[in-house]
Design a protein around this motif. Structure first.
Motif, PDB file in Angstrom:
ATOM      1  N   ALA A  94      38.486  37.782  35.569  1.00 36.53           N
ATOM      2  CA  ALA A  94      37.812  39.030  35.957  1.00 36.53           C
ATOM      3  C   ALA A  94      36.807  39.431  34.886  1.00 36.53           C
ATOM      4  O   ALA A  94      35.724  39.939  35.179  1.00 36.53           O
ATOM      5  CB  ALA A  94      38.845  40.143  36.148  1.00 36.53           C
ATOM      6  N   TYR A 139      42.548  49.209  37.073  1.00 35.35           N
ATOM      7  CA  TYR A 139      41.985  48.052  36.368  1.00 35.35           C
ATOM      8  C   TYR A 139      42.765  46.787  36.726  1.00 35.35           C
ATOM      9  O   TYR A 139      42.191  45.723  36.963  1.00 35.35           O
ATOM     10  CB  TYR A 139      42.005  48.294  34.852  1.00 35.35           C
ATOM     11  CG  TYR A 139      41.403  47.153  34.070  1.00 35.35           C
ATOM     12  CD1 TYR A 139      42.209  46.183  33.478  1.00 35.35           C
ATOM     13  CD2 TYR A 139      40.022  47.014  33.966  1.00 35.35           C
ATOM     14  CE1 TYR A 139      41.658  45.111  32.794  1.00 35.35           C
ATOM     15  CE2 TYR A 139      39.463  45.950  33.284  1.00 35.35           C
ATOM     16  CZ  TYR A 139      40.276  44.998  32.693  1.00 35.35           C
ATOM     17  OH  TYR A 139      39.729  43.936  32.033  1.00 35.35           O
ATOM     18  N   TRP A 159      41.710  45.575  39.937  1.00 36.97           N
ATOM     19  CA  TRP A 159      40.401  44.921  39.833  1.00 36.97           C
ATOM     20  C   TRP A 159      40.577  43.461  39.381  1.00 36.97           C
ATOM     21  O   TRP A 159      39.923  42.558  39.889  1.00 36.97           O
ATOM     22  CB  TRP A 159      39.509  45.672  38.856  1.00 36.97           C
ATOM     23  CG  TRP A 159      38.161  45.034  38.692  1.00 36.97           C
ATOM     24  CD1 TRP A 159      37.174  44.929  39.633  1.00 36.97           C
ATOM     25  CD2 TRP A 159      37.669  44.381  37.520  1.00 36.97           C
ATOM     26  NE1 TRP A 159      36.092  44.247  39.111  1.00 36.97           N
ATOM     27  CE2 TRP A 159      36.377  43.906  37.821  1.00 36.97           C
ATOM     28  CE3 TRP A 159      38.191  44.156  36.235  1.00 36.97           C
ATOM     29  CZ2 TRP A 159      35.576  43.218  36.888  1.00 36.97           C
ATOM     30  CZ3 TRP A 159      37.426  43.466  35.306  1.00 36.97           C
ATOM     31  CH2 TRP A 159      36.132  43.004  35.641  1.00 36.97           C
ATOM     32  N   HIS A 163      41.614  41.399  42.240  1.00 37.28           N
ATOM     33  CA  HIS A 163      40.664  41.155  43.348  1.00 37.28           C
ATOM     34  C   HIS A 163      40.170  39.716  43.321  1.00 37.28           C
ATOM     35  O   HIS A 163      39.534  39.236  44.240  1.00 37.28           O
ATOM     36  CB  HIS A 163      39.488  42.134  43.297  1.00 37.28           C
ATOM     37  CG  HIS A 163      38.352  41.676  42.412  1.00 37.28           C
ATOM     38  ND1 HIS A 163      38.404  41.738  41.033  1.00 37.28           N
ATOM     39  CD2 HIS A 163      37.146  41.093  42.704  1.00 37.28           C
ATOM     40  CE1 HIS A 163      37.282  41.244  40.513  1.00 37.28           C
ATOM     41  NE2 HIS A 163      36.509  40.833  41.501  1.00 37.28           N
ATOM     42  N   TRP A 220      29.604  41.620  38.808  1.00 37.76           N
ATOM     43  CA  TRP A 220      29.405  42.933  39.436  1.00 37.76           C
ATOM     44  C   TRP A 220      28.400  42.772  40.566  1.00 37.76           C
ATOM     45  O   TRP A 220      27.284  42.343  40.346  1.00 37.76           O
ATOM     46  CB  TRP A 220      28.904  43.947  38.399  1.00 37.76           C
ATOM     47  CG  TRP A 220      28.867  45.344  38.962  1.00 37.76           C
ATOM     48  CD1 TRP A 220      27.777  46.051  39.402  1.00 37.76           C
ATOM     49  CD2 TRP A 220      30.002  46.185  39.178  1.00 37.76           C
ATOM     50  NE1 TRP A 220      28.178  47.273  39.875  1.00 37.76           N
ATOM     51  CE2 TRP A 220      29.526  47.390  39.745  1.00 37.76           C
ATOM     52  CE3 TRP A 220      31.377  46.024  38.943  1.00 37.76           C
ATOM     53  CZ2 TRP A 220      30.388  48.443  40.088  1.00 37.76           C
ATOM     54  CZ3 TRP A 220      32.212  47.082  39.267  1.00 37.76           C
ATOM     55  CH2 TRP A 220      31.715  48.279  39.838  1.00 37.76           C
TER      56      TRP A 220
END
Lengths: 102, 102, 102
Positions: free
Chosen positions: A29, A94, A97, A100, C43
């Motif tokens: 990530a 977080y 995230w 994900h 992002w």
């Protein structure tokens, strides 16, 4: 379960290549690249010092094997430092995230 | 089981002395010396800031006690930060290299 | 049980504010501010790089929730990195010093 994976790189170019590769391939990530430090180790009976850049890679435990393989692909060492530490708690949003990552 | 041991040093000289000592005495496979950062802590009611160098020491769990003793021998503080975190996974060949410490 | 909590900050000012806040409010015994490194993350489909400062916060496990809340109060991100790792061993006197936090 999420983990922090540490690896050390001989220079900025390798550090940059590996950090972009594992993020692009969705094996991590986020990667934090530290400023270059100094690694001290024994090699053939002598204490050696090398400049190295530490990467702090945040990912999911189930991605450890493919992440290790990706690091080995791009790393110039035969046996680089690749070690993993468990994340035992954290900000729920977080950690989601990190999760994900498919 | 392998571990990461962290300690902080007041300056480059102490950081260098401790990192070489624990590798030479085969109490650690490798030590990464970070660049100097800033430690913030409370002392006698005031928040203090000191420049400190973080050492990231990779070793075997069963060497923790002698490693702690060796750090204390060479450290100018009475109660330095010495904390250990478990390595839960890693590159098998690298973990074996840590294990080569007698 | 004691823990290391990591968070990353966009600049020195935020890093300084958070490190002083959590020590002043007795939510952490000590915070080590690393020199600015580079964080790499994806992002909206692009790999981004930002300069970030890593904080290494040493505290007690039972203070994790209020520490998280204090970091969120002072952090400009909605979802900053806040992750915790268990301290599995350490210098007894240092661990007691962490425990002196009420």
């Amino acid at each position: 379960m999420n983990i922090i994976v540490y690896t050390t790189c001989p220079n900025e170019e390798v550090a940059r290549t590996i950090s972009h590769k594992v993020v692009t391939e969705r094996l991590a990530a986020c990667v934090h690249r530290h400023q270059a430090g100094t690694s001290v180790y024994e090699w053939e009976g002598r204490v050696e010092e090398d400049s190295e850049i530490l990467l702090m890679i945040k990912t999911k435990e189930k991605l450890y094997e493919p992440l290790e393989a990706a690091i080995l692909e791009a790393h110039p060492y035969d046996v680089p430092e690749i070690i993993a530490v468990s994340i035992d708690n954290g900000l729920a949003a977080y950690l989601r995230w990190i999760d994900h990552l498919d």
